[in-house]
Design an enzyme around this catalytic site. Structure first.
Site, PDB file in Angstrom:
ATOM      1  N   LYS A 194       0.915  -1.560   0.064  1.00  0.00           N
ATOM      2  CA  LYS A 194      -0.203   0.277   0.186  1.00  0.00           C
ATOM      3  C   LYS A 194       1.158   1.416  -0.265  1.00  0.00           C
ATOM      4  O   LYS A 194       1.235   1.513   0.865  1.00  0.00           O
ATOM      5  CB  LYS A 194      -0.784   0.007   1.158  1.00  0.00           C
ATOM      6  N   GLU A 270       9.081   0.601  11.402  1.00  0.00           N
ATOM      7  CA  GLU A 270      10.230   1.953  10.796  1.00  0.00           C
ATOM      8  C   GLU A 270       9.607   2.644  11.177  1.00  0.00           C
ATOM      9  O   GLU A 270       8.525   3.366  10.497  1.00  0.00           O
ATOM     10  CB  GLU A 270      10.701   1.764   9.315  1.00  0.00           C
ATOM     11  N   CYS A 305      13.275  10.144   7.557  1.00  0.00           N
ATOM     12  CA  CYS A 305      13.593  10.251   8.838  1.00  0.00           C
ATOM     13  C   CYS A 305      14.343  10.159   9.808  1.00  0.00           C
ATOM     14  O   CYS A 305      14.239  11.142  10.730  1.00  0.00           O
ATOM     15  CB  CYS A 305      12.691   8.817   8.825  1.00  0.00           C
ATOM     16  N   GLU A 404       9.087  15.513  15.446  1.00  0.00           N
ATOM     17  CA  GLU A 404       9.679  15.523  14.240  1.00  0.00           C
ATOM     18  C   GLU A 404       9.366  16.275  13.143  1.00  0.00           C
ATOM     19  O   GLU A 404       7.706  16.241  13.463  1.00  0.00           O
ATOM     20  CB  GLU A 404       9.419  14.022  13.941  1.00  0.00           C
TER      21      GLU A 404
HETATM   22  P1  NAD Z   1       2.054   8.480   7.559  1.00  0.00           P
HETATM   23  O1  NAD Z   1       2.028   7.678   9.404  1.00  0.00           O
HETATM   24  O2  NAD Z   1       1.092   8.941   7.824  1.00  0.00           O
HETATM   25  O3  NAD Z   1       1.928   7.673   6.950  1.00  0.00           O
HETATM   26  C1  NAD Z   1       2.862   6.483   6.118  1.00  0.00           C
HETATM   27  C2  NAD Z   1       1.674   5.232   5.400  1.00  0.00           C
HETATM   28  O4  NAD Z   1       0.841   5.041   6.752  1.00  0.00           O
HETATM   29  C3  NAD Z   1       1.057   5.544   4.550  1.00  0.00           C
HETATM   30  O5  NAD Z   1       1.061   4.943   3.329  1.00  0.00           O
HETATM   31  C4  NAD Z   1      -0.241   6.396   5.184  1.00  0.00           C
HETATM   32  O6  NAD Z   1      -1.406   6.075   3.834  1.00  0.00           O
HETATM   33  C5  NAD Z   1      -0.670   5.065   5.963  1.00  0.00           C
HETATM   34  N1  NAD Z   1      -1.392   5.272   6.872  1.00  0.00           N
HETATM   35  C6  NAD Z   1      -2.101   6.026   7.329  1.00  0.00           C
HETATM   36  N2  NAD Z   1      -2.436   6.169   8.102  1.00  0.00           N
HETATM   37  C7  NAD Z   1      -3.277   5.063   8.563  1.00  0.00           C
HETATM   38  C8  NAD Z   1      -4.211   4.395   9.186  1.00  0.00           C
HETATM   39  N3  NAD Z   1      -4.921   5.132  10.476  1.00  0.00           N
HETATM   40  N4  NAD Z   1      -4.542   3.010   9.061  1.00  0.00           N
HETATM   41  C9  NAD Z   1      -3.328   2.485   7.883  1.00  0.00           C
HETATM   42  N5  NAD Z   1      -2.429   3.274   6.995  1.00  0.00           N
HETATM   43  C10 NAD Z   1      -2.748   4.818   7.688  1.00  0.00           C
HETATM   44  O7  NAD Z   1       3.931   8.688   7.905  1.00  0.00           O
HETATM   45  P2  NAD Z   1       4.073  10.488   5.742  1.00  0.00           P
HETATM   46  O8  NAD Z   1       3.178  11.449   6.681  1.00  0.00           O
HETATM   47  O9  NAD Z   1       3.383   9.696   4.885  1.00  0.00           O
HETATM   48  O10 NAD Z   1       5.222   9.223   6.534  1.00  0.00           O
HETATM   49  C11 NAD Z   1       6.322  10.448   7.266  1.00  0.00           C
HETATM   50  C12 NAD Z   1       6.711   9.598   8.427  1.00  0.00           C
HETATM   51  O11 NAD Z   1       7.363   7.798   7.806  1.00  0.00           O
HETATM   52  C13 NAD Z   1       7.497  10.125   8.986  1.00  0.00           C
HETATM   53  O12 NAD Z   1       7.211  10.296  10.632  1.00  0.00           O
HETATM   54  C14 NAD Z   1       8.810   9.593   9.520  1.00  0.00           C
HETATM   55  O13 NAD Z   1       9.938   9.563  10.476  1.00  0.00           O
HETATM   56  C15 NAD Z   1       8.488   8.886   8.555  1.00  0.00           C
HETATM   57  N6  NAD Z   1       9.162   7.735   7.918  1.00  0.00           N
HETATM   58  C16 NAD Z   1      10.557   7.316   8.691  1.00  0.00           C
HETATM   59  C17 NAD Z   1      11.479   6.113   7.966  1.00  0.00           C
HETATM   60  C18 NAD Z   1      12.188   5.012   8.922  1.00  0.00           C
HETATM   61  O14 NAD Z   1      12.410   3.917   8.184  1.00  0.00           O
HETATM   62  N7  NAD Z   1      11.848   4.852   9.805  1.00  0.00           N
HETATM   63  C19 NAD Z   1      11.970   6.246   6.814  1.00  0.00           C
HETATM   64  C20 NAD Z   1      10.915   6.994   6.229  1.00  0.00           C
HETATM   65  C21 NAD Z   1      10.079   7.823   6.834  1.00  0.00           C
END
Ligand code: NAD
Length: 501
Positions: A194, A270, A305, A404
């Site tokens: 997804k 992650e 991240c 963050e």
């Molecule tokens: P997000 O958590 O909002 O979304 C990530 C994914 O989760 C998307 O595909 C989104 O559609 C899905 N999602 C959102 N709400 C959901 C729910 N209620 N149930 C199931 N799935 C859901 O994050 P974002 O804004 O897309 O990305 C930024 C975040 O990602 C930052 O916090 C960043 O630190 C993190 N990140 C972490 C790493 C790592 O390796 N640790 C790498 C890249 C990004």
């Protein structure tokens, strides 16, 4: 940068973007499908115009993808193939990424605003290299025989776990999917990805390339759509055997709940970070440290991240070092991400841009001093650009040092001693990465050992390789991506005990 890519002009990229084909439908059982027919608009952040209308998968669509993934897994069409055969397919797919890297780079850039040259030279090279690494690993993993004695034989074998759910964010859309896909496919699983709603196109194209590489249908499915619908449907699905997620800490916690409410599937996370970068006065090459510190917070618009968003500097060199950082911020070239000279594109979305601006306001209100940047910028029709921003006189209790931001905003925090630097660095709910700059070997070892972070880079920034694990302490995650250890997430361990007659 390769010689050929250095020659690619702005016109070249604009032409490619104008003529690009978007794959806009779900990819289930080897074909694109409108699924149940719902759609949503993907926005191009560099124009703020609609880029494409994409399938928004529903619960029923996720059910269908899971059913096909299950069928492909149980049939053995991939799970029972020899590791060497799986290796050949995965390596071919890695090559297809390189063969199609300009197209994939443009898709990435249009979806989430990253400079196209970075997408080409960093994301696509990385995606291909990591996939190839897992392809190569597929037939080099041996199982174990336990030391039982002469009356029995006990083997400890690794088996694919089954149907793998993958939910990823928008900041490195293809790469982060491949961090999961590589080991999951190499181990013989069937996978459903997804992608983030903002950035589905590169992964949809990858699914098509996977069929071209020879991956059997049903083994790799893509369900674009919203997190709270398609993401949740995967997380809570009783027939998904393991969930692997990259994204925010808040949503990561929801996946733990989904698991508890359904089939207790393992959940690998992650999540977020607030990584410290410690610069000691005994660092000989402060120019290199400043180059890396700037890259560590401004690369990919700061939407990383492991971004080194807290710069901890020994107080005797803080003014000198901040001056170097400001110089580097001034050299960042904000612009259309399709322009090969651009080094900072727009923020991914209006929502994320507003969030960053709100943090900049909070930083000022809480008493941090804005040393550089802080303004919004309009390029063409889009006002989603934010200047590289440096706050000084930050203390670690301020909101901008604790939360963050996920944007190009740096907090500079002075320290007086090694002990104080370690306390400040570890005073955070996160623990993804940390960097240390020192030419004192003993200090390098001492400090690296004390930092609570999944990766500590010494005299470099954000060390990352397919060979080394990546993941977080504390609320930065559970488990590790990359390296041979990632196979732990996608395999079951089986003991087979044979009593000899
Ligand atoms: P997000 O958590 O909002 O979304 C990530 C994914 O989760 C998307 O595909 C989104 O559609 C899905 N999602 C959102 N709400 C959901 C729910 N209620 N149930 C199931 N799935 C859901 O994050 P974002 O804004 O897309 O990305 C930024 C975040 O990602 C930052 O916090 C960043 O630190 C993190 N990140 C972490 C790493 C790592 O390796 N640790 C790498 C890249 C990004």
């Amino acid at each position: 940068m390769s010689d050929k890519s250095a020659e690619l002009s702005y016109e070249h990229w604009k032409n490619l973007a104008a003529n690009i084909t978007f794959r806009n439908q779900a990819f289930i059982n080897g074909t694109f499908t409108p699924a149940s027919g719902e759609t949503y608009d993907v926005i191009n952040p560099s124009t703020e115009n609609v880029l494409a209308s994409v399938t928004a998968c529903t619960d029923a669509d996720v059910d269908s993808a899971v059913a096909f993934a299950r069928e492909s897994f149980e049939s053995g069409v991939w799970s029972d193939q020899s590791p060497s055969d799986r290796k050949a397919v995965i390596i071919k797919l890695a090559q297809l990424i390189l063969d199609n890297k300009e197209e994939l780079a443009v898709l990435e850039s249009l979806n989430m605003g990253k400079p196209v040259m970075e997408a080409l030279n960093i994301d696509m090279q990385g995606a291909s290299a990591i996939l190839a690494w897992y392809g190569e690993a597929a037939d080099k993993l041996y199982d174990e025989v336990a030391p039982t004695g002469v009356d029995s034989v006990a083997t400890i074998t690794r088996e694919p776990i089954g149907v793998v759910g993958v939910v990823v964010p928008w900041n490195f859309p293809l790469d982060l999917a491949i961090w999961k896909l590589g080991p999951a496919l190499a181990a013989g699983n069937s996978v459903i990805v997804k992608p983030a709603e903002q950035s589905p196109h590169s992964v949809l194209r990858l699914a098509e390339l996977a069929i071209e590489a020879g991956l059997p249908k049903g083994v790799f499915n893509v369900v674009p759509g919203f997190g709270h619908v398609a993401g949740k449907a995967l997380g809570i699905h009783p027939d998904v055997d393991v969930m692997t997620f990259t994204g925010s800490t808040a949503v990561g916690k929801q996946f733990l709940n989904y698991s508890g409410e359904s089939n207790m599937k393992p959940v690998w996370l992650e999540t977020g970070g607030k990584s410290p970068n410690l610069v000691f006065a005994d660092c000989d090459n402060l120019d290199k440290a400043a180059d890396c510190a700037a890259a560590g917070i401004f690369f990919n618009q700061g939407e990383v991240c492991s971004a080194n968003s807290r710069l901890l500097v020994e107080d005797s060199i803080v003014d000198e070092f901040v001056a170097k950082m400001v110089e580097r911020a001034d050299n960042v070239k904000i612009g259309d991400p399709l322009d090969p000279h651009t080094t900072m594109g727009p923020i991914v979305s209006r929502r994320q841009c507003d969030r960053i601006r709100a943090y900049i306001k909070t930083g000022r209100n809480e008493g941090a001093k804005l040393q550089s940047g802080g303004n919004s910028v309009t390029v063409g029709n889009s006002s989603l650009y934010v200047e590289p921003t440096i706050f000084v006189e930050v203390n670690n209790q301020m909101t901008i040092a604790r939360e963050e931001i996920f944007g190009p905003v740096l907090s500079v925090i002075p320290f007086k001693s090694e002990e104080e630097a370690i306390v400040i660095a570890n005073d955070t709910p996160f623990g993804l990465a940390a960097s240390v700059w020192t030419d004192n070997l003993s200090r390098a070892h001492r400090v690296a050992r004390k930092l609570k972070a999944g990766t500590v880079s010494v005299n470099t920034i954000d060390a990352l390789s397919p060979m080394t694990p990546f993941g977080g302490y504390k609320q930065s995650g559970i488990g590790r991506d990359l390296s041979i250890h990632a196979f732990d997430k996608f395999t079951q361990m089986k003991t087979t005990w044979i009593q000899l007659a």
